[in-house]
Design a protein around this motif. Structure first.
Motif, PDB file in Angstrom:
ATOM      1  N   GLN A  36       0.825  -1.210   0.000  1.00 35.52           N
ATOM      2  CA  GLN A  36       0.000   0.000   0.000  1.00 35.52           C
ATOM      3  C   GLN A  36       0.862   1.266   0.000  1.00 35.52           C
ATOM      4  OE1 GLN A  36      -3.256  -0.152  -0.623  1.00 35.52           O
ATOM      5  NE2 GLN A  36      -2.699  -2.325  -0.821  1.00 35.52           N
ATOM      6  N   THR A  37       2.003   1.201   0.677  1.00 36.12           N
ATOM      7  CA  THR A  37       2.929   2.338   0.644  1.00 36.12           C
ATOM      8  C   THR A  37       3.471   2.541  -0.765  1.00 36.12           C
ATOM      9  OG1 THR A  37       3.568   1.855   2.932  1.00 36.12           O
ATOM     10  CG2 THR A  37       5.016   3.302   1.671  1.00 36.12           C
ATOM     11  N   LEU A  38       3.823   1.436  -1.419  1.00 38.42           N
ATOM     12  CA  LEU A  38       4.371   1.524  -2.781  1.00 38.42           C
ATOM     13  C   LEU A  38       3.349   2.077  -3.756  1.00 38.42           C
ATOM     14  CD1 LEU A  38       6.593   0.942  -4.879  1.00 38.42           C
ATOM     15  CD2 LEU A  38       5.627  -1.360  -5.109  1.00 38.42           C
ATOM     16  N   ILE A  39       2.113   1.603  -3.698  1.00 36.36           N
ATOM     17  CA  ILE A  39       1.132   2.063  -4.687  1.00 36.36           C
ATOM     18  C   ILE A  39       0.830   3.541  -4.471  1.00 36.36           C
ATOM     19  CG2 ILE A  39      -1.089   1.587  -3.546  1.00 36.36           C
ATOM     20  CD1 ILE A  39      -0.079   0.622  -7.148  1.00 36.36           C
ATOM     21  N   LYS A  40       0.861   3.994  -3.242  1.00 36.16           N
ATOM     22  CA  LYS A  40       0.700   5.430  -2.975  1.00 36.16           C
ATOM     23  C   LYS A  40       1.847   6.208  -3.624  1.00 36.16           C
ATOM     24  CE  LYS A  40       0.622   8.721   0.910  1.00 36.16           C
ATOM     25  NZ  LYS A  40      -0.501   9.551   0.467  1.00 36.16           N
ATOM     26  N   ALA A  41       3.072   5.687  -3.494  1.00 37.75           N
ATOM     27  CA  ALA A  41       4.240   6.373  -4.052  1.00 37.75           C
ATOM     28  C   ALA A  41       4.171   6.451  -5.570  1.00 37.75           C
ATOM     29  CB  ALA A  41       5.517   5.658  -3.619  1.00 37.75           C
ATOM     30  N   VAL A  42       3.815   5.358  -6.223  1.00 37.47           N
ATOM     31  CA  VAL A  42       3.840   5.366  -7.697  1.00 37.47           C
ATOM     32  C   VAL A  42       2.594   6.025  -8.289  1.00 37.47           C
ATOM     33  CG1 VAL A  42       5.327   3.342  -7.828  1.00 37.47           C
ATOM     34  CG2 VAL A  42       2.840   3.029  -7.880  1.00 37.47           C
ATOM     35  N   ARG A  43       1.578   6.231  -7.475  1.00 40.37           N
ATOM     36  CA  ARG A  43       0.406   6.970  -7.935  1.00 40.37           C
ATOM     37  C   ARG A  43       0.586   8.482  -7.765  1.00 40.37           C
ATOM     38  NH1 ARG A  43      -3.659   6.476 -10.453  1.00 40.37           N
ATOM     39  NH2 ARG A  43      -5.347   6.800  -8.951  1.00 40.37           N
ATOM     40  N   GLU A  44       1.283   8.872  -6.707  1.00 39.98           N
ATOM     41  CA  GLU A  44       1.364  10.293  -6.371  1.00 39.98           C
ATOM     42  C   GLU A  44       2.623  10.964  -6.927  1.00 39.98           C
ATOM     43  OE1 GLU A  44       0.866  10.854  -2.203  1.00 39.98           O
ATOM     44  OE2 GLU A  44      -1.213  10.107  -2.208  1.00 39.98           O
ATOM     45  N   ASP A  45       3.794  10.399  -6.646  1.00 36.98           N
ATOM     46  CA  ASP A  45       5.045  11.044  -7.040  1.00 36.98           C
ATOM     47  C   ASP A  45       5.776  10.312  -8.165  1.00 36.98           C
ATOM     48  OD1 ASP A  45       5.171  13.242  -5.061  1.00 36.98           O
ATOM     49  OD2 ASP A  45       5.285  11.608  -3.610  1.00 36.98           O
ATOM     50  N   GLY A  46       5.589   8.996  -8.249  1.00 37.30           N
ATOM     51  CA  GLY A  46       6.336   8.222  -9.237  1.00 37.30           C
ATOM     52  C   GLY A  46       7.757   7.934  -8.806  1.00 37.30           C
ATOM     53  N   PHE A  47       8.298   8.735  -7.888  1.00 32.21           N
ATOM     54  CA  PHE A  47       9.628   8.548  -7.309  1.00 32.21           C
ATOM     55  C   PHE A  47       9.486   8.209  -5.829  1.00 32.21           C
ATOM     56  CE2 PHE A  47      11.112  10.411 -11.123  1.00 32.21           C
ATOM     57  CZ  PHE A  47      12.501  10.308 -11.190  1.00 32.21           C
ATOM     58  N   PHE A  48      10.413   7.399  -5.319  1.00 31.10           N
ATOM     59  CA  PHE A  48      10.407   7.053  -3.899  1.00 31.10           C
ATOM     60  C   PHE A  48      11.799   6.551  -3.526  1.00 31.10           C
ATOM     61  CE2 PHE A  48       8.910   3.525  -6.448  1.00 31.10           C
ATOM     62  CZ  PHE A  48       9.599   2.425  -5.986  1.00 31.10           C
ATOM     63  N   TYR A  49      12.019   6.408  -2.225  1.00 35.29           N
ATOM     64  CA  TYR A  49      13.273   5.854  -1.717  1.00 35.29           C
ATOM     65  C   TYR A  49      13.056   4.401  -1.301  1.00 35.29           C
ATOM     66  CZ  TYR A  49      14.477  10.828  -1.138  1.00 35.29           C
ATOM     67  OH  TYR A  49      14.699  12.167  -1.326  1.00 35.29           O
ATOM     68  N   VAL A  50      14.132   3.615  -1.390  1.00 37.26           N
ATOM     69  CA  VAL A  50      14.144   2.253  -0.852  1.00 37.26           C
ATOM     70  C   VAL A  50      15.328   2.138   0.095  1.00 37.26           C
ATOM     71  CG1 VAL A  50      14.453  -0.198  -1.379  1.00 37.26           C
ATOM     72  CG2 VAL A  50      13.053   1.229  -2.881  1.00 37.26           C
ATOM     73  N   LYS A  51      15.076   1.599   1.298  1.00 31.77           N
ATOM     74  CA  LYS A  51      16.169   1.382   2.241  1.00 31.77           C
ATOM     75  C   LYS A  51      16.108  -0.036   2.786  1.00 31.77           C
ATOM     76  CE  LYS A  51      13.938   3.077   6.503  1.00 31.77           C
ATOM     77  NZ  LYS A  51      14.040   4.068   7.609  1.00 31.77           N
ATOM     78  N   ASN A  52      17.200  -0.441   3.402  1.00 30.94           N
ATOM     79  CA  ASN A  52      17.338  -1.781   4.000  1.00 30.94           C
ATOM     80  C   ASN A  52      17.219  -2.889   2.962  1.00 30.94           C
ATOM     81  OD1 ASN A  52      17.835  -0.939   6.685  1.00 30.94           O
ATOM     82  ND2 ASN A  52      15.641  -0.563   6.975  1.00 30.94           N
ATOM     83  N   PHE A  53      17.751  -2.638   1.779  1.00 25.90           N
ATOM     84  CA  PHE A  53      17.953  -3.696   0.795  1.00 25.90           C
ATOM     85  C   PHE A  53      19.295  -4.348   1.132  1.00 25.90           C
ATOM     86  CE2 PHE A  53      19.165   0.458  -0.745  1.00 25.90           C
ATOM     87  CZ  PHE A  53      20.470   0.289  -1.188  1.00 25.90           C
ATOM     88  N   ASP A  54      19.408  -5.627   0.849  1.00 27.67           N
ATOM     89  CA  ASP A  54      20.530  -6.410   1.383  1.00 27.67           C
ATOM     90  C   ASP A  54      21.742  -6.360   0.450  1.00 27.67           C
ATOM     91  OD1 ASP A  54      21.905  -7.987   3.135  1.00 27.67           O
ATOM     92  OD2 ASP A  54      21.063  -9.873   2.401  1.00 27.67           O
ATOM     93  N   ILE A  55      22.239  -5.135   0.212  1.00 23.59           N
ATOM     94  CA  ILE A  55      23.467  -4.951  -0.567  1.00 23.59           C
ATOM     95  C   ILE A  55      24.366  -4.035   0.262  1.00 23.59           C
ATOM     96  CG2 ILE A  55      24.498  -4.078  -2.695  1.00 23.59           C
ATOM     97  CD1 ILE A  55      21.841  -4.652  -4.097  1.00 23.59           C
ATOM     98  N   PRO A  56      25.514  -4.509   0.723  1.00 27.19           N
ATOM     99  CA  PRO A  56      26.367  -3.690   1.590  1.00 27.19           C
ATOM    100  C   PRO A  56      26.832  -2.411   0.894  1.00 27.19           C
ATOM    101  CG  PRO A  56      27.064  -5.990   1.620  1.00 27.19           C
ATOM    102  CD  PRO A  56      26.054  -5.867   0.520  1.00 27.19           C
ATOM    103  N   GLN A  57      26.936  -1.336   1.654  1.00 27.57           N
ATOM    104  CA  GLN A  57      27.392  -0.067   1.099  1.00 27.57           C
ATOM    105  C   GLN A  57      28.787  -0.178   0.497  1.00 27.57           C
ATOM    106  OE1 GLN A  57      25.494   2.725   0.842  1.00 27.57           O
ATOM    107  NE2 GLN A  57      27.167   3.617  -0.347  1.00 27.57           N
ATOM    108  N   GLU A  58      29.605  -1.054   1.037  1.00 28.30           N
ATOM    109  CA  GLU A  58      30.952  -1.253   0.498  1.00 28.30           C
ATOM    110  C   GLU A  58      30.908  -1.681  -0.966  1.00 28.30           C
ATOM    111  OE1 GLU A  58      34.933  -4.053   1.173  1.00 28.30           O
ATOM    112  OE2 GLU A  58      33.177  -4.280   2.476  1.00 28.30           O
ATOM    113  N   LYS A  59      29.943  -2.545  -1.294  1.00 28.96           N
ATOM    114  CA  LYS A  59      29.835  -2.994  -2.685  1.00 28.96           C
ATOM    115  C   LYS A  59      29.345  -1.868  -3.588  1.00 28.96           C
ATOM    116  CE  LYS A  59      29.308  -7.925  -1.870  1.00 28.96           C
ATOM    117  NZ  LYS A  59      28.549  -9.159  -2.210  1.00 28.96           N
ATOM    118  N   VAL A  60      28.467  -1.034  -3.072  1.00 27.84           N
ATOM    119  CA  VAL A  60      28.013   0.133  -3.835  1.00 27.84           C
ATOM    120  C   VAL A  60      29.192   1.080  -4.065  1.00 27.84           C
ATOM    121  CG1 VAL A  60      26.473   2.126  -3.828  1.00 27.84           C
ATOM    122  CG2 VAL A  60      25.671  -0.072  -2.927  1.00 27.84           C
TER     123      VAL A  60
END
Length: 351
Positions: free
Chosen positions: A45-69
């Motif tokens: 429900q959070t995602l559909i609100k984001a893509v309906r209203e702004d089209g842009f959003f942030y994602v956090k706590n994805f399992d890719i270490p910052q070191e690899k980024v």
């Protein structure tokens, strides 16, 4: 199995701007909530609100270490330190006819006809590692190709697959609906991108009206933009037309929904017009390096409105512009991209 990490050098991020910019107030998707049915339902429900209203959003706590980024930023920096004559060996054949994998040099667009100023944007695109695409790279890329592949694949498993599941839940579709048309092993035009914006002088930025590019939307399904603190991205509000800056947030991805999802949902999911502006004055003395990933549906997926979604049926999103005009919906891999852009634009403005 993790890929060994050879020495690459560090990438130093510049300090964030101190200017008081008008920032967009974007929603954050916290993937730490993804692992329970209740959490997925809430995030959907959070995602559909984001893509309906702004089209842009942030994602956090994805399992890719910052070191690899950080290593990917370092690799992009090393690539752009390669002499131009070497990079030019990897310009794709057919660049002027839509080919994009490989090196795209700067200076192909005139930004200011009066002064003759051209763009200073360089791009290096790396396609999928699934056997469908020829990989011919400069040595600096070739030396790190196993690590690049591991990173690209992790974006599918740790970010894109969860987003596809959440979107399916929000549209009351089977959870694997979108993952089934975005499989890594199936041919599609996904690509990882290292992107460099070389700075303009303050005087040149004034001539450009402090804009480095026109407003546009992205093709495909999702664009993933890794956080780097040189502020330049601006998005246009769907309702007011007002432009606001997208603030780089620590340990996040900035994600936007793209034209293919707009067409697949008959305009229910909105791709957002965005542009790159000159950085604020306390950052305009540095070059801007971008790390992005572009997600695409399988090449054989027709861009027809999803008929199976109860949500789209209830809300009246049952036809996209191809269908409304009686034209056949093209497959993603064979469509006229300009025509799809026009159709997606009409979908965004229809409601």
């Amino acid at each position: 199995m993790p890929v060994p990490a050879p020495e690459l050098g560090s990438f130093n991020f510049v300090p964030v701007t101190k200017e008081n910019l008008e920032w967009a107030d974007l929603i954050t998707i916290d993937l730490s909530l993804y692992n329970t049915p209740e959490g997925r339902k809430e995030l959907a429900q959070t995602l559909i609100k984001a893509v309906r209203e702004d089209g842009f959003f942030y994602v956090k706590n994805f399992d890719i270490p910052q070191e690899k980024v950080n290593r990917q930023f370092s690799l992009g920096k090393r690539f752009y330190e390669t002499p131009l004559e070497e990079k030019l060996k990897y310009v794709p054949e057919g660049l002027d006819n839509g080919a994009f994998n490989g090196y795209v040099p700067s200076g192909r667009r005139i930004l200011d006809p009066a002064s003759g100023l051209r763009d200073r944007t360089e791009v290096y695109n790396i396609p999928k590692f699934n056997g469908d695409f020829k990989h011919d790279h400069p040595q600096i890329i070739q030396d790190f190709l196993p690590e690049i592949e591991e990173f690209a694949r992790s974006l599918h498993s740790e970010v894109l697959d969860p987003l596809h599941v959440l979107l399916a839940i929000a549209l009351e579709l089977p959870e694997d609906y979108f993952t089934n048309i975005h499989k890594y092993e199936v041919k599609s035009e996904d690509h990882l991108r290292y992107m460099k914006y070389t700075k303009f002088t303050p005087e040149e930025n004034l001539k450009l009206g402090r804009l480095w590019g026109r407003g546009h939307t992205d093709l495909g399904s999702w664009t993933l933009l890794f956080r780097q603190p040189v502020a330049a991205l601006q998005i246009q509000n769907h309702k007011t037309g007002e432009w606001k800056w997208v603030k780089p947030q620590d340990a996040t991805l900035t994600v936007n929904a793209c034209d293919a999802l707009t067409l697949l949902t008959g305009g229910y999911v909105k791709s957002t017009i965005h542009r790159v502006a000159a950085p604020p004055k306390d950052q305009e003395h540095v070059d801007r390096l971008g790390l992005l990933y572009f997600s695409r549906p399988h090449n054989d997926v027709p861009l027809a409105t999803i008929k199976e979604s109860p949500v789209l049926q209830r809300e009246g999103y049952t036809q996209n512009n191809f269908e409304k005009t009686g034209n056949p919906c093209p497959d993603y891999g064979t469509m006229d991209l300009r025509e799809a852009k026009v159709a997606a634009h009409q979908e965004r403005r229809a409601r």
